[in-house]
Design an enzyme around this catalytic site. Structure first.
Site, short mmCIF file in Angstrom:
data_model
loop_
_atom_site.label_atom_id
_atom_site.label_comp_id
_atom_site.label_asym_id
_atom_site.label_seq_id
_atom_site.Cartn_x
_atom_site.Cartn_y
_atom_site.Cartn_z
N LYS A 9 39.62 47.48 55.67
CA LYS A 9 40.10 46.78 54.47
C LYS A 9 41.25 47.57 53.86
O LYS A 9 41.41 48.77 54.10
CB LYS A 9 38.97 46.61 53.45
CG LYS A 9 38.36 47.92 52.92
CD LYS A 9 39.12 48.57 51.79
CE LYS A 9 38.51 49.90 51.37
NZ LYS A 9 39.37 50.65 50.39
N ASP A 129 31.51 49.79 49.01
CA ASP A 129 32.35 48.79 49.70
C ASP A 129 31.57 47.96 50.71
O ASP A 129 32.12 47.04 51.32
CB ASP A 129 33.51 49.49 50.43
CG ASP A 129 34.54 50.06 49.48
OD1 ASP A 129 34.57 49.64 48.31
OD2 ASP A 129 35.32 50.94 49.91
#
Length: 273
Positions: A9, A129
């Site tokens: 990401k 995350d």
């Protein structure tokens, strides 16, 4: 054999709102998965074993597997093969992505038949995350990572990831970060994003941890200064140490020629489709 992809990401925007009583920080972020990914393969076994192409210091994959196994009283084990492509300690969420892929993969291997939302609580317990990585969708992420609002994917073509031999410590960065959060600043940037005014958004977006990371890891300053000479469209993801460049205002071939001229090595990727 079951196979899962663990996608990296990048943070298109990141601000630190404040520190929580539980020791975590409240954040506001726009996060987007990219096509760069690790590959995890799962086979049934009597024991839990990880085979990896790189050395893993903190075996979060096995920890995630053990937690899922204990929670659902699974009698079987698994051999997990990790092919690591995402650099470690680079702000790309590789560890969280691997944990999320482990939960998805073992859910299939052990035929637990859990819906993805039933894995949310265990995912969040294993990292900030990890919930985002469970779904791999572009999102506005706030709190410590437990709140996700899915948003449209920006109009981006190529993404150039400039990684480093330096492994940035998230713990160190947050311990040394001085919070200077301004609510209206993030709100204005987020509004530009929602209104799809991407050129203006990328001129005004920011990562509040950039200055702290450069101060803690001075070696990264030279790389950042060099990249800023090449293009203004350079950003840092997470708490570092990866910078990324977007081919927004320059033609791809011109940008790549400049990177070559300055001797900058990069990984070229795209937003995850």
């Amino acid at each position: 054999m079951i196979k899962e992809k663990a996608y990296a990401k990048i943070n298109l925007a990141l601000d630190v709102v404040g520190k929580r009583a539980d020791g975590y920080h409240d954040l506001k972020m726009i996060m987007m998965p990219v096509d760069l990914h690790d590959i995890l393969e799962f086979e049934l076994s009597d024991h839990l074993t990880l085979v990896s192409n790189v050395e893993i210091d903190d075996n979060a994959i096995i920890h995630a597997a053990q937690k899922l196994k204990a929670l659902y009283k699974v009698q079987q084990g698994a051999t997990i093969k990790l092919t690591k492509n995402i650099p470690i300690g680079a702000g790309l969420g590789g560890g969280s992505a691997d944990i999320a892929a482990t939960l998805r993969g073992l859910n299939r291997l052990w035929e637990l038949k859990l819906k993805v939302n039933e894995l949310e609580e265990i995912a969040l317990s294993l990292g900030s995350d990890t919930l985002f990585c469970l779904y791999n969708k572009t999102a506005y992420v706030y709190g410590r990572g437990e709140n996700l609002l899915y948003v449209h994917k920006p109009d981006i073509d190529e993404i150039y990831l400039v990684t480093s031999d330096i492994s940035s410590s998230t713990k160190t960065i947050f311990e040394n970060h001085v919070i200077k959060y301004k609510d209206k600043q993030f709100d204005r940037v987020f509004k530009l994003y929602l209104n799809e005014k991407y050129n203006v958004f990328f001129n005004r977006t920011y990562n509040a941890l950039l200055k702290t990371t450069l101060n803690q890891y001075p070696q990264l300053k030279d790389t950042y200064k060099t990249l800023k000479k090449i293009t203004k469209d350079v950003f840092m993801t997470g708490s570092g140490s990866t910078f990324f460049i977007l081919s927004i205002n320059e033609k791809r071939d011109v940008l790549e020629e400049k990177l070559k001229e300055y001797g900058i090595q990069y990984i070229k990727t795209k937003p995850k489709t």
